[in-house]
Design a protein around this motif. Structure first.
Motif, PDB file in Angstrom:
ATOM      1  N   MET A   1       0.834  -1.186   0.000  1.00  0.00           N
ATOM      2  CA  MET A   1       0.000   0.000   0.000  1.00  0.00           C
ATOM      3  C   MET A   1       0.872   1.239   0.000  1.00  0.00           C
ATOM      4  SD  MET A   1      -2.953  -1.108   2.745  1.00  0.00           S
ATOM      5  CE  MET A   1      -3.993   0.283   2.309  1.00  0.00           C
ATOM      6  N   SER A   2       0.352   2.293  -0.558  1.00  0.00           N
ATOM      7  CA  SER A   2       1.082   3.555  -0.548  1.00  0.00           C
ATOM      8  C   SER A   2       0.079   4.690  -0.406  1.00  0.00           C
ATOM      9  CB  SER A   2       1.904   3.730  -1.841  1.00  0.00           C
ATOM     10  OG  SER A   2       1.053   3.758  -2.971  1.00  0.00           O
ATOM     11  N   SER A   3       0.573   5.827  -0.029  1.00  0.00           N
ATOM     12  CA  SER A   3      -0.285   6.986   0.163  1.00  0.00           C
ATOM     13  C   SER A   3       0.441   8.224  -0.309  1.00  0.00           C
ATOM     14  CB  SER A   3      -0.660   7.129   1.644  1.00  0.00           C
ATOM     15  OG  SER A   3      -1.332   8.356   1.867  1.00  0.00           O
ATOM     16  N   GLU A   4      -0.309   9.110  -0.920  1.00  0.00           N
ATOM     17  CA  GLU A   4       0.270  10.381  -1.341  1.00  0.00           C
ATOM     18  C   GLU A   4       0.230  11.413  -0.223  1.00  0.00           C
ATOM     19  OE1 GLU A   4      -1.705  11.609  -4.876  1.00  0.00           O
ATOM     20  OE2 GLU A   4      -0.996   9.902  -6.075  1.00  0.00           O
ATOM     21  N   GLU A   5      -0.390  11.035   0.891  1.00  0.00           N
ATOM     22  CA  GLU A   5      -0.475  11.960   2.015  1.00  0.00           C
ATOM     23  C   GLU A   5       0.899  12.098   2.671  1.00  0.00           C
ATOM     24  OE1 GLU A   5      -3.154  13.645   3.000  1.00  0.00           O
ATOM     25  OE2 GLU A   5      -4.330  12.805   1.347  1.00  0.00           O
ATOM     26  N   PRO A   6       1.270  13.298   3.107  1.00  0.00           N
ATOM     27  CA  PRO A   6       2.555  13.461   3.806  1.00  0.00           C
ATOM     28  C   PRO A   6       2.484  12.846   5.205  1.00  0.00           C
ATOM     29  CG  PRO A   6       1.312  15.512   3.859  1.00  0.00           C
ATOM     30  CD  PRO A   6       0.538  14.575   2.971  1.00  0.00           C
ATOM     31  N   ILE A  22      -2.030   5.926   5.561  1.00  0.00           N
ATOM     32  CA  ILE A  22      -2.558   4.564   5.470  1.00  0.00           C
ATOM     33  C   ILE A  22      -3.221   4.177   6.787  1.00  0.00           C
ATOM     34  CG2 ILE A  22      -1.950   2.132   5.115  1.00  0.00           C
ATOM     35  CD1 ILE A  22       0.434   3.126   3.441  1.00  0.00           C
ATOM     36  N   LEU A  23      -2.585   4.522   7.863  1.00  0.00           N
ATOM     37  CA  LEU A  23      -3.135   4.258   9.193  1.00  0.00           C
ATOM     38  C   LEU A  23      -2.768   5.404  10.121  1.00  0.00           C
ATOM     39  CD1 LEU A  23      -0.990   1.788  11.265  1.00  0.00           C
ATOM     40  CD2 LEU A  23      -0.248   2.568   9.024  1.00  0.00           C
ATOM     41  N   GLN A  24      -3.506   5.501  11.212  1.00  0.00           N
ATOM     42  CA  GLN A  24      -3.246   6.499  12.242  1.00  0.00           C
ATOM     43  C   GLN A  24      -3.153   5.772  13.580  1.00  0.00           C
ATOM     44  OE1 GLN A  24      -6.210   6.931  10.151  1.00  0.00           O
ATOM     45  NE2 GLN A  24      -4.715   7.737   8.678  1.00  0.00           N
ATOM     46  N   GLN A  38      -6.493   3.543  13.709  1.00  0.00           N
ATOM     47  CA  GLN A  38      -7.464   3.726  12.635  1.00  0.00           C
ATOM     48  C   GLN A  38      -6.891   3.153  11.342  1.00  0.00           C
ATOM     49  OE1 GLN A  38      -7.939   8.057  12.936  1.00  0.00           O
ATOM     50  NE2 GLN A  38     -10.034   7.727  13.685  1.00  0.00           N
ATOM     51  N   TYR A  39      -7.729   2.327  10.673  1.00  0.00           N
ATOM     52  CA  TYR A  39      -7.244   1.683   9.439  1.00  0.00           C
ATOM     53  C   TYR A  39      -8.442   1.111   8.679  1.00  0.00           C
ATOM     54  CZ  TYR A  39      -5.006  -1.765   6.381  1.00  0.00           C
ATOM     55  OH  TYR A  39      -4.615  -2.492   5.288  1.00  0.00           O
ATOM     56  N   ASN A  40      -8.374   1.183   7.371  1.00  0.00           N
ATOM     57  CA  ASN A  40      -9.359   0.558   6.481  1.00  0.00           C
ATOM     58  C   ASN A  40     -10.780   1.008   6.818  1.00  0.00           C
ATOM     59  OD1 ASN A  40     -10.142  -1.164   4.352  1.00  0.00           O
ATOM     60  ND2 ASN A  40     -10.528  -2.867   5.762  1.00  0.00           N
ATOM     61  N   SER A 124       2.281  -0.163   5.914  1.00  0.00           N
ATOM     62  CA  SER A 124       0.969  -0.504   6.451  1.00  0.00           C
ATOM     63  C   SER A 124       1.116  -1.104   7.847  1.00  0.00           C
ATOM     64  CB  SER A 124       0.254  -1.494   5.531  1.00  0.00           C
ATOM     65  OG  SER A 124      -1.068  -1.696   5.961  1.00  0.00           O
ATOM     66  N   GLY A 125       1.660  -0.292   8.735  1.00  0.00           N
ATOM     67  CA  GLY A 125       1.865  -0.753  10.103  1.00  0.00           C
ATOM     68  C   GLY A 125       2.796   0.178  10.846  1.00  0.00           C
ATOM     69  N   PHE A 126       3.244  -0.272  12.033  1.00  0.00           N
ATOM     70  CA  PHE A 126       4.183   0.520  12.826  1.00  0.00           C
ATOM     71  C   PHE A 126       5.046  -0.431  13.647  1.00  0.00           C
ATOM     72  CE2 PHE A 126       0.395  -0.104  15.330  1.00  0.00           C
ATOM     73  CZ  PHE A 126       0.820  -0.253  16.640  1.00  0.00           C
ATOM     74  N   TYR A 127       6.182   0.076  14.093  1.00  0.00           N
ATOM     75  CA  TYR A 127       7.183  -0.717  14.800  1.00  0.00           C
ATOM     76  C   TYR A 127       7.230  -0.317  16.271  1.00  0.00           C
ATOM     77  CZ  TYR A 127       8.844  -1.842  10.094  1.00  0.00           C
ATOM     78  OH  TYR A 127       8.928  -2.276   8.790  1.00  0.00           O
TER      79      TYR A 127
END
Length: 649
Positions: A1-6, A22-24, A38-40, A124-127
């Motif tokens: 997945m990719s997003s053009e949002e900064p 992609i997610l918050q 927040q996702y999908n 599409s996630g976080f560490y």
């Protein structure tokens, strides 16, 4: 997945938000709890009915110096200071720290803890990772457990996946409640008597039925049920490396379970007991980086099979493993690839009773761990460990080893004992060490007269009974992990209500006639008694003055005393006793192994008979159902000078 949002980092009075389009991810400030994901199109993947500190969090269990056992004070790690570490177009990394001082003694674990969360662009996630530090002048104490917990939405996540053949729809948490479930022994197991969904009625649910060995525990999680607002969403915990986990590749840890809950276990005493509790001594400094682990989210397109989310999660796991060690963590305590080294070589086995030549250690577990004794790696939990599995020729290669001092350790399926290098290997940044052939000489004095089992540190080859039909988990019907069913220890008393197991060499079949666990017997009055198993064998000739060897390899021990007698069941004292050993609790937790033990008993010629002989194995401690051992392998050897050829029985 990719997003053009900064990339965005929004900092509010009491929370912060990491957002890559992609997610918050929402985190409380300064405590550092994950409160909302927040996702999908879903407002929160976590259970919003829980308090904010009870959705996504790190925790530690700790106890004072000298405390016995694996329990202690449960402490959610609460940050007291928030800092932005990295914020640019490609990455956000934030820190929540908790610093310790003497005024906190007895109230909080004496640790400085820095919890880090990282989000990358188009990811599409976080560490999640953390740095734990104990300073030299601080109080000594124990740590039985360190982990991350995520509690997902109960109304959405019902399908759990741990492996290709270990996934299913799961009961609801209320099915375990007193009104709907019956608590069993141990209390983690619950019989689902009146579940919300009738399909689960009569099943047993226990989080330990979904444990997994570290070598296989790389990805697990949940898939949501489809709805008008959700095409299907996956929530996955990906552990890309074993270096920060203790106990080696075969150490078992919890994964996901009813809640719905997903865990990242970094340190636990499960299937090991107090032997794997981290104990910091007076004047002992310690620091360790746990993680990063990756919380991966994925979503279905219309018409796709929900199990595609599991396949995609495995692909993502492979990508994370390939990218290890990551190059993005900003903490200087996390070593990047250029600060690490590598080792390769070939491990050979020299057993003169099998071959005049050394043979390749096929499938050997070869690793680097802090200096210690042979086999100490399975109880070591303060440092880092790096493991590989050798190929058919015994060749191994271990890359990306943190700088430091190590011994080389190994164990080889098919052979008893442990290898340890007699030198310390120093890893420096960029080094590429090729070790000349390593020779492992497993314990051996003479030819094999008889053997029982397979030396692989597991009891899986022995007889595992069918479960009581009133206490089943449907997942494990006709499953290779049949041993994960509840209550199998009780079957021994049903199979042997009055007399104990007798195994006759050359006649009996260990896959049918050797019960997988040497447990106590439950008597009619509800009490328990120790049990004595017999091994009967014939000797055509006894070598006068010779010393025979009985090798006992154990796959597990839990508050047990194994006594050995030969040809005299009443011998007092016994020929050999282990003393009280083990606290791994593998029997109660549906494991097929815990910690490995190896004992060698000398049997003198005058203790043997030409003709029929009997070895008596007594598990003497019997105050409950879970005291017992699992055998890995038993071998009886002739004296070294014997001309008897090795036979396989």
């Amino acid at each position: 997945m990719s997003s053009e949002e900064p990339m965005q980092l929004r900092i509010e009075d009491n929370h912060v938000v990491m957002d890559n389009g992609i997610l918050q991810v929402y985190l409380s400030k300064p405590s550092g709890f994950v409160t909302r994901i927040q996702y999908n199109g879903i407002d929160n993947l976590l259970e919003a009915g829980n308090e904010k500190f009870n959705r996504g969090y790190w925790d530690v269990v700790w106890s004072k110096e000298g405390s016995a056992g694996t329990t202690g004070t449960f402490e959610r790690i609460v940050g007291t200071s928030f800092n932005v570490i990295v914020e640019n177009e490609e990455q956000i990394e934030i820190s929540f720290t908790r610093m310790w001082d003497p005024s906190m003694e007895g109230k909080l674990s004496p640790l400085n803890i820095d919890k880090r969360y990282v989000m990358l662009r188009d990811s599409s996630g976080f560490y999640c990772y953390a740095i734990f530090e104990h300073q030299k002048e601080w109080p000594a104490f124990n740590i039985p457990q360190i982990r991350i917990v995520f509690k997902l939405r109960e109304d959405k996540f019902h399908y759990m996946a741990v492996a290709d053949n270990r996934q299913r729809f799961m009961p609801l948490p209320e099915d375990r409640s007193p009104g709907r479930g019956k608590v069993l022994v141990p209390p983690e197991a619950v019989l689902l008597a009146d579940p919300v969904e009738p399909e689960f009625q009569g099943e047993v649910d226990d989080k330990y039925q979904y444990s997994c060995e570290n070598k296989d525990l790389k990805v697990h999680g949940w898939i949501s049920s489809k709805s008008e607002s959700d095409t299907g969403t996956g929530f996955w915990v990906i552990i890309p490396s074993n270096e920060f986990r203790s106990g080696g590749l075969a150490k078992q840890n919890l994964t996901s379970h009813v809640g719905p809950i997903s865990l990242a276990m970094f340190l636990s005493a499960h299937y090991a007991g107090e032997d794997l509790v981290l104990k910091l001594s007076p004047n002992e400094p310690w620091k360790k980086v746990f993680g990063p682990t990756f919380i991966y989210l994925n979503a279905l397109l219309d018409g796709e099979d929900p199990l595609e989310l599991w396949e995609d999660a495995k692909d993502q796991m492979n990508e994370e493993v390939e990218n290890w060690p990551y190059d993005f963590p900003a903490s200087e305590d996390f070593q990047i690839s250029s600060e690490r080294g590598s080792v390769s070589g070939t491990l050979l086995v020299r057993d003169r009773m099998l071959s005049d030549d050394s043979i390749g250690a096929r499938g050997a577990y070869v690793g680097l761990a802090p200096p210690g004794e042979a086999g100490s790696w399975q109880r070591e939990c303060k440092g880092y460990q790096f493991w590989s599995i050798a190929d058919d020729d015994g060749y191994f290669s271990i890359d990306n080893i943190r700088s430091g001092d190590y011994n080389i350790y190994a164990w080889v399926p098919g052979f008893i004992g442990d290898y340890r290098s007699n030198y310390v290997l120093t890893i420096t940044p960029g080094c590429d060490k090729n070790i000349s052939d390593i020779i492992f000489e497993p314990p051996r004095d003479g030819p094999t007269l008889w053997e029982i089992g397979i030396p692989d540190r597991s009891a899986a080859e022995f007889y595992v009974p069918d479960p009581n039909p009133n206490y089943i988990n449907k997942l494990y019907i006709d499953h290779p992990d049949k041993f994960r069913q509840y209550g199998l220890w009780e079957r021994y008393s049903e199979l042997y209500p009055r007399e104990d197991l007798i195994y006759t060499v050359g006649v009996s079949d260990y896959s049918k006639d050797w019960f997988f666990a040497h447990v106590t017997r439950k008597k009619d009055d509800g009490t328990y008694q120790g049990t004595t198993w017999q091994i009967k064998f014939d000797l055509g000739h006894v070598e006068a003055g010779g010393t025979y060897k009985l090798r006992l390899a154990l796959a597990s021990a839990n508050v047990s005393e194994l006594q050995v007698r030969v040809n005299d069941e009443k011998q007092d004292p016994p020929l050999f006793t282990t003393g009280v050993i083990g606290k791994d609790n593998a029997i109660a937790r549906h494991g097929i192994h815990g910690l490995y033990w190896l004992f060698t008993i000398d049997v003198l010629a005058h203790q043997l008979l030409e003709g029929n002989n009997t070895v008596y194995l007594t598990q003497a401690i019997a105050t409950g159902p879970f005291q017992g051992i699992m055998y890995d392998y038993i071998r009886f050897e002739c004296p070294n000078s014997s001309s008897v050829k090795e036979i396989q029985v």
